[in-house]
Design an enzyme around this catalytic site. Structure first.
Site, short mmCIF file in Angstrom:
data_model
loop_
_atom_site.label_atom_id
_atom_site.label_comp_id
_atom_site.label_asym_id
_atom_site.label_seq_id
_atom_site.Cartn_x
_atom_site.Cartn_y
_atom_site.Cartn_z
CB SER A 411 3.84 -0.61 1.59
OG SER A 411 4.89 -0.80 0.68
CG HIS A 432 0.49 1.07 3.87
ND1 HIS A 432 0.87 0.01 4.67
CD2 HIS A 432 0.49 0.58 2.60
CE1 HIS A 432 1.09 -1.05 3.93
NE2 HIS A 432 0.87 -0.74 2.68
CD GLU A 444 0.25 -0.19 8.54
OE1 GLU A 444 0.65 -0.91 9.44
OE2 GLU A 444 0.84 -0.10 7.44
CG ASN A 482 3.80 -4.48 4.52
OD1 ASN A 482 2.95 -5.37 4.40
ND2 ASN A 482 3.93 -3.50 3.65
#
Ligand code: 3H9
Length: 701
Positions: A411, A432, A444, A482
């Site tokens: 991540s 991800h 992702e 993130n």
């Protein structure tokens, strides 16, 4: 070039054929074409019936959404539909593929509708923040009753041909997929029976089913699902008009309500997402015809919650998966979690026992790396630790067959560094997933510096196979999602120190449309997890107050929901404010010299989202995401942003980038340059009075 709409006749049957690939959308040319062909049919003395039919893969899939941002051009669809209906000779709609939105409305302007068994019909306008504005809200309730029509329009879900026939939306189900022959036979049968034009607008509506309180009850029944959305309420108003006003007046009302929808920020956002979700599948430097690597068998390394969820995605679509764990106990635990998840789905009636058994039979376990040697795709899903991931990729390099795709479900971590642990960095890529991995729709996909194009193309295609929406990004800490989520959490955390109650911050974010506020989400993800990420971040801001409460509460063992206490305390899943947290926040604020302040709700939104937008502008300038709309897809699919906001970048455009930068200037004055210096791209666009959309369109042109 063939006409987009053409007229032909065989004997006494005329064919009005629409050929406007890819989905026969009702562009201006199609609308005028239909109008002219209907006039020709009416004037054609040899023709006794007409069939409205489409070439290509589908019946009309609706109005042409690309025209919605342009000035309206006549003939407008409702007029065309009225003209179809007014024909003194019968017109039959012949449906294959999907008759959606304006497509079904056009079919309902016809006097009879037939469909092949595989066809679907529906009014999905609600998904675009719209309502069926070409008399659909008036005709469908007449055909299938107000309640069923509301269900179709408010959910936007299409009906299969048979269900549509049973409900009354389609008159005749053809025996097979032979559309033209079937529709012709049906039209002949109608003629033989002396059928006359049957006009829905002249039908009465089933008033008996709409007792006192019906609409209020309906509103209540959808309140949860429709929270914050504008169009569902408008659709209900249209049906209220349908039952209470004469047809013509109700159509007028429908048009007013449609225009209100069209002018709403919600519809702009939802239309933006329609195109964004299709654009993100296209990778600028990876041609659509790139040959794919075959993926027939998959391995998942790590049978924890994430690994198990990932494995389920493949089993769900019939791809065998090997789950690799370090010891039998861990493997048994992993397989038991998967089984439990499936059993729950069976209990809820969303999975048959046979499918459950089929899925479980596709998932096998291994304790040995040799067990993954014949897999075409290996997804590593162990916890977020670079040393561990490198060790695993070293092993995979040893055992994986040549050409296998080696994916890391990281991540935040540097995919290039992970790739360097192998002798085949071209085969390494980031995948991800978002928790729960079997439920969340976002994937992702992180391309490393050396990732081969066919590995990217295969990853994007596989994402579609396992029903994920994939967005391709490049390597940076936290990637796109993130990385932009950090400033959002940072501001929420800072406000906590400033004496603002977490439940207020969360309520304001929730009212804005977030599925959950930042503090609730932090507690759900685990404060310990956030703290670990912060500690791994090499370029963490040099600010002792940065996410201080995350660190402090983690030190105290308050990890969030899983320990029964975090920013909130928990009774089951119920989050309750905790005076102890307020006290600690105050103590920390005093120690760090953070002043206690009052903030407005508007400030809460600005600080949460403008900080995110600014990071997005940096990400775009660095090329970490290909388009602003890709970022929007990430946030809507992975972070619970409501579709009616369209994503953070669309929200920035909606607010006006000038206003975003002006608000940031206020905070820069209060907090200094560290967080609130506008990204050069944001500032440039704001100064020019431009938008992310305009910037993106200019680049794609
Ligand atoms: C409406 O009808 C309003 C009326 O009530 C009132 C008017 C007054 N327009 O999805 P795909 C493009 S609102 C323009 O990948 P699939 C799409 O962008 C409309 N373009 O294929 C894509 O382009 P590209 C109500 C459209 O097989 C290409 O077609 N109708 C439209 O997975 C292929 O699409 C809807 O909301 C359009 N209407 O799915 C239906 N539709 O290749 C919207 C598609 O350049 N459409 N495109 O990326 C769909 O749900 C799906 O496209 C469909 C096909 C199921 C039809």
């Amino acid at each position: 070039m063939a006409d987009i709409v053409s007229y032909s006749r065989e004997g006494d049957i005329a064919y009005i054929t629409i050929d406007n690939p890819p989905v026969n959308a009702l562009s201006l040319a199609v609308r005028s074409g239909i109008q002219q062909c209907v006039r020709r049919f009416v004037a054609d003395a040899e023709a006794r019936a007409a069939i409205l039919i489409c070439a290509g893969r589908t019946f009309i899939a609706g109005a042409d959404i690309t025209e919605f941002d342009k000035p309206r051009q006549d003939p407008w669809l409702p007029e065309v539909i009225e003209e179809i209906e007014a024909s003194p000779k019968i017109i039959v709609a012949a449906i294959h593929g999907t008759a959606l939105g304006g497509g079904l409305e056009t079919a309902m302007g016809c006097h009879y509708r037939c469909a092949v068994p595989s066809a679907k019909v529906g009014l999905p306008e609600v998904a675009l923040g719209l309502l069926p504005g070409a008399t659909g809200t008036q005709r469908l309730p007449r055909l299938i009753g107000p309640q069923a029509a509301l269900d179709v329009m408010v959910s936007g879900k299409p009906m299969a041909a048979k269900a549509a026939r049973d409900a009354g939306a389609v008159d005749h189900l053809l025996d097979d997929e032979n559309l033209r022959a079937g529709a012709t036979a049906y039209a002949r049968k109608l003629l033989a029976a002396g059928a006359k034009p049957r006009r829905i607008s002249e039908m009465s509506i089933d008033q008996a089913s709409v007792g006192a309180g019906f609409f209020d009850d309906y509103r209540k029944s959808i309140a949860r699902e429709a929270r914050g959305y504008f169009a569902p309420g408008q659709i209900i108003k249209c049906v209220e008009a349908a039952v209470s006003l004469p047809y013509k007046d109700a159509v007028k009302r429908e048009n007013e309500l449609f225009l209100e929808c069209m002018a709403s920020s919600h519809s702009r956002a939802q239309r933006h997402l329609f195109f964004a979700e299709r654009a993100c599948a296209k990778v600028p430097d990876v041609p659509a015809d790139t040959p794919l690597r075959p993926v027939k068998k998959v391995a998942v390394i790590g049978g924890g919650t994430m690994g198990g969820g990932i494995a389920m995605n493949f089993a769900n679509v019939g791809i065998p998966v090997v789950l690799k764990e370090v010891n039998q106990a861990a493997l048994d635990r992993g397989l038991a979690i998967i089984r439990g998840n499936y059993e729950n789905t069976v209990k809820k009636g969303r999975l048959s026992q046979a499918d459950f058994e089929r899925c479980m039979s596709l998932i096998t376990g291994t304790l040995d790396y040799a067990g993954v040697g014949d897999c075409d795709l290996i997804v590593e899903a162990v916890f977020e630790n670079m040393a561990l991931k490198k060790e695993i990729f070293g092993e995979l390099d040893r055992v994986a067959k040549a050409g296998a795709i080696l994916a890391s479900n990281t991540s935040t971590l540097d995919v290039d560094e992970i790739a360097r642990a192998t002798r085949r960095p071209q085969d390494v890529i980031g995948w991800h997933f978002f928790a729960p991995a079997n439920v969340m729709t976002l994937l992702e996909i992180v391309r490393g510096a050396a990732t081969a194009k066919d590995v990217i193309a295969t990853s994007m295609a596989m994402a579609k196979t396992i029903r994920k929406t994939a967005v391709l990004v490049r390597v940076c800490f936290g990637f796109v999602g993130n990385r932009m989520f950090f400033p959002y959490v940072r501001e929420a955390q800072r406000m906590l120190l400033e004496g603002i109650a977490p439940e207020r911050i969360d309520r304001v974010a929730h009212d804005w449309g977030m599925a959950m506020g930042p503090h609730g989400v932090s507690d759900l993800s685990g404060l310990d997890v956030l703290d670990k990420v912060n500690n791994e971040w090499k370029q963490k801001p040099n600010d002792p107050a940065y996410c201080r409460m995350v660190a402090k509460l983690t030190e105290m063992g308050r990890y969030g929901q899983k320990t029964g206490a975090g920013i909130y305390k928990y009774e089951g899943r119920n989050a309750l404010p905790d005076a102890e947290v307020a006290r600690i926040a105050k103590e920390e604020a005093t120690r760090l010299g953070v002043p206690q302040i009052e903030v407005s709700d508007a400030e809460i939104i600005e600080r949460l989202f403008y900080s995110m937008i600014n990071e997005g502008a940096l990400i775009l300038a660095e090329g970490m995401a290909s388009r602003p709309s890709d970022i929007d897809v990430v946030f809507v699919h992975g972070y619970g942003l409501p579709r009616y906001r369209g994503g953070p970048m669309q929200y920035g455009d909606e607010v006006g980038l000038k206003n975003v930068v002006a608000a940031m200037a206020k905070y820069r004055q209060r907090y200094g340059d560290l967080y609130w210096t506008p990204a050069p791209l944001l500032k440039e666009l704001a100064d020019k009075g431009s938008s992310f959309r305009a910037w993106s369109e200019a680049r794609e042109a």
